[in-house]
Design a protein around this motif. Sequence first.
Motif, PDB file in Angstrom:
ATOM      1  N   ALA A 140       0.838  -1.204   0.000  1.00 13.13           N
ATOM      2  CA  ALA A 140       0.000   0.000   0.000  1.00 13.13           C
ATOM      3  C   ALA A 140       0.868   1.248   0.000  1.00 13.13           C
ATOM      4  N   LEU A 141       0.460   2.224  -0.812  1.00  5.53           N
ATOM      5  CA  LEU A 141       1.063   3.553  -0.824  1.00  5.53           C
ATOM      6  C   LEU A 141       0.022   4.540  -0.316  1.00  5.53           C
ATOM      7  N   ALA A 142       0.402   5.361   0.665  1.00 11.53           N
ATOM      8  CA  ALA A 142      -0.505   6.356   1.225  1.00 11.53           C
ATOM      9  C   ALA A 142       0.184   7.711   1.233  1.00 11.53           C
ATOM     10  N   ALA A 143      -0.604   8.769   1.061  1.00 12.90           N
ATOM     11  CA  ALA A 143      -0.078  10.136   1.123  1.00 12.90           C
ATOM     12  C   ALA A 143      -1.127  11.032   1.752  1.00 12.90           C
ATOM     13  N   GLU A 144      -0.683  11.997   2.540  1.00 12.38           N
ATOM     14  CA  GLU A 144      -1.607  12.953   3.141  1.00 12.38           C
ATOM     15  C   GLU A 144      -0.932  14.306   3.300  1.00 12.38           C
ATOM     16  N   ALA A 145      -1.747  15.356   3.205  1.00 10.38           N
ATOM     17  CA  ALA A 145      -1.242  16.708   3.384  1.00 10.38           C
ATOM     18  C   ALA A 145      -0.904  16.944   4.849  1.00 10.38           C
ATOM     19  N   THR A 146       0.287  17.493   5.079  1.00 10.59           N
ATOM     20  CA  THR A 146       0.704  17.913   6.419  1.00 10.59           C
ATOM     21  C   THR A 146       1.231  19.340   6.296  1.00 10.59           C
ATOM     22  N   GLY A 147       0.313  20.299   6.493  1.00  9.73           N
ATOM     23  CA  GLY A 147       0.660  21.682   6.233  1.00  9.73           C
ATOM     24  C   GLY A 147       0.883  21.886   4.738  1.00  9.73           C
ATOM     25  N   ALA A 148       2.031  22.467   4.375  1.00  6.77           N
ATOM     26  CA  ALA A 148       2.340  22.710   2.965  1.00  6.77           C
ATOM     27  C   ALA A 148       3.072  21.539   2.327  1.00  6.77           C
ATOM     28  N   ASN A 149       3.237  20.450   3.068  1.00  4.46           N
ATOM     29  CA  ASN A 149       4.009  19.311   2.591  1.00  4.46           C
ATOM     30  C   ASN A 149       3.127  18.064   2.466  1.00  4.46           C
ATOM     31  N   ILE A 150       3.726  16.984   1.971  1.00  5.94           N
ATOM     32  CA  ILE A 150       3.068  15.687   1.894  1.00  5.94           C
ATOM     33  C   ILE A 150       3.872  14.684   2.709  1.00  5.94           C
ATOM     34  N   THR A 151       3.216  14.012   3.617  1.00  2.00           N
ATOM     35  CA  THR A 151       3.810  12.865   4.285  1.00  2.00           C
ATOM     36  C   THR A 151       3.303  11.612   3.581  1.00  2.00           C
ATOM     37  N   TRP A 152       4.211  10.789   3.103  1.00  2.00           N
ATOM     38  CA  TRP A 152       3.789   9.570   2.434  1.00  2.00           C
ATOM     39  C   TRP A 152       4.334   8.353   3.179  1.00  2.00           C
ATOM     40  N   ARG A 153       3.623   7.237   3.014  1.00  2.00           N
ATOM     41  CA  ARG A 153       3.983   5.992   3.679  1.00  2.00           C
ATOM     42  C   ARG A 153       3.847   4.838   2.699  1.00  2.00           C
ATOM     43  N   ILE A 154       4.733   3.888   2.820  1.00  2.00           N
ATOM     44  CA  ILE A 154       4.600   2.653   2.053  1.00  2.00           C
ATOM     45  C   ILE A 154       4.584   1.497   3.052  1.00  2.00           C
ATOM     46  N   ARG A 155       3.630   0.599   2.862  1.00  2.00           N
ATOM     47  CA  ARG A 155       3.440  -0.532   3.766  1.00  2.00           C
ATOM     48  C   ARG A 155       3.600  -1.834   3.008  1.00  2.00           C
ATOM     49  N   TRP A 156       4.341  -2.754   3.590  1.00  2.00           N
ATOM     50  CA  TRP A 156       4.427  -4.121   3.076  1.00  2.00           C
ATOM     51  C   TRP A 156       4.034  -5.050   4.210  1.00  2.00           C
ATOM     52  N   ALA A 157       2.892  -5.715   4.068  1.00  2.00           N
ATOM     53  CA  ALA A 157       2.406  -6.682   5.043  1.00  2.00           C
ATOM     54  C   ALA A 157       2.638  -8.061   4.458  1.00  2.00           C
ATOM     55  N   ALA A 158       3.763  -8.669   4.816  1.00  2.00           N
ATOM     56  CA  ALA A 158       4.148  -9.961   4.250  1.00  2.00           C
ATOM     57  C   ALA A 158       3.284 -11.070   4.841  1.00  2.00           C
ATOM     58  N   ILE A 159       2.852 -11.988   3.983  1.00  2.00           N
ATOM     59  CA  ILE A 159       2.020 -13.115   4.393  1.00  2.00           C
ATOM     60  C   ILE A 159       2.839 -14.386   4.230  1.00  2.00           C
ATOM     61  N   ASP A 160       3.033 -15.133   5.344  1.00  2.00           N
ATOM     62  CA  ASP A 160       3.828 -16.358   5.242  1.00  2.00           C
ATOM     63  C   ASP A 160       2.963 -17.556   4.858  1.00  2.00           C
ATOM     64  N   SER A 161       3.579 -18.713   4.729  1.00  2.00           N
ATOM     65  CA  SER A 161       2.885 -19.905   4.238  1.00  2.00           C
ATOM     66  C   SER A 161       1.813 -20.415   5.197  1.00  2.00           C
ATOM     67  N   ASN A 162       1.866 -19.987   6.448  1.00  2.00           N
ATOM     68  CA  ASN A 162       0.851 -20.376   7.431  1.00  2.00           C
ATOM     69  C   ASN A 162      -0.243 -19.321   7.597  1.00  2.00           C
ATOM     70  N   GLY A 163      -0.192 -18.264   6.796  1.00  2.00           N
ATOM     71  CA  GLY A 163      -1.173 -17.194   6.891  1.00  2.00           C
ATOM     72  C   GLY A 163      -0.814 -16.111   7.880  1.00  2.00           C
ATOM     73  N   GLY A 164       0.354 -16.212   8.506  1.00  2.00           N
ATOM     74  CA  GLY A 164       0.792 -15.162   9.428  1.00  2.00           C
ATOM     75  C   GLY A 164       1.213 -13.909   8.691  1.00  2.00           C
ATOM     76  N   VAL A 165       1.059 -12.775   9.328  1.00  2.00           N
ATOM     77  CA  VAL A 165       1.350 -11.489   8.687  1.00  2.00           C
ATOM     78  C   VAL A 165       2.420 -10.737   9.473  1.00  2.00           C
ATOM     79  N   THR A 166       3.435 -10.255   8.776  1.00  2.00           N
ATOM     80  CA  THR A 166       4.446  -9.364   9.342  1.00  2.00           C
ATOM     81  C   THR A 166       4.350  -8.041   8.608  1.00  2.00           C
TER      82      THR A 166
END
Length: 199
Positions: A140-166
């Motif tokens: 996921a890529l997210a961005a939001e206005a913070t004053g006159a700037n943009i704070t952006w975030r990138i998320r990687w939620a890895a899914i293992d073979s047992n369905g666990g998420v990191t």
Amino acid sequence: SLVAYWPMEDESGSVRFAAAAGARPMYFAAAPEPAAYDGFAASAPLPTFNGAGATATLGSHTSTNQFTVGALCYLPATLTDEATLLTVSTTGTAQTWTVKLETGAPGFRVEAFDADGASIENLTIGPWTVSPIGGSGYLALAAEATGANITWRIRWAAIDSNGGVTSQTLTDTVTSATVGRVSSIKLGRGAVPLNADVV
């Protein structure tokens, strides 16, 4: 709130990906293969892209000066370096965002461009607790206005073979830029099974 969602569980032989919420269909670029990957227990078979892609234009919606675009995906170890996974176009001065796979890091490169195509962000971001290379997860890529700037975030939620998420999220800032609202998205050009949502 949810603006658009494409389950991308369309049957083999489909010529577009139907929207389940709030958007137009996603049209093919080249020839993705619907229903070709069944590696997610939580989903019906998803498409593979193998160098193809898909694009959709969003309908009119109110700008909240923030967005999140995400996709469930598998990133094969055979993907080439700098493969573009996601492109987001907006009405803001940060008009185009791309997420590329960086096999050397390994991780992701996030780029942003203004209306003239000039680069205003170009950052390889990592390391990741669980490498995305050869793995399944939610990107996921997210961005939001913070004053006159943009704070952006990138998320990687890895899914293992047992369905666990990191899950891990990394962030950075683009100065003197606006977010606007998402006007279109493009997926693929790598061998990536995906579904996609925009909030």
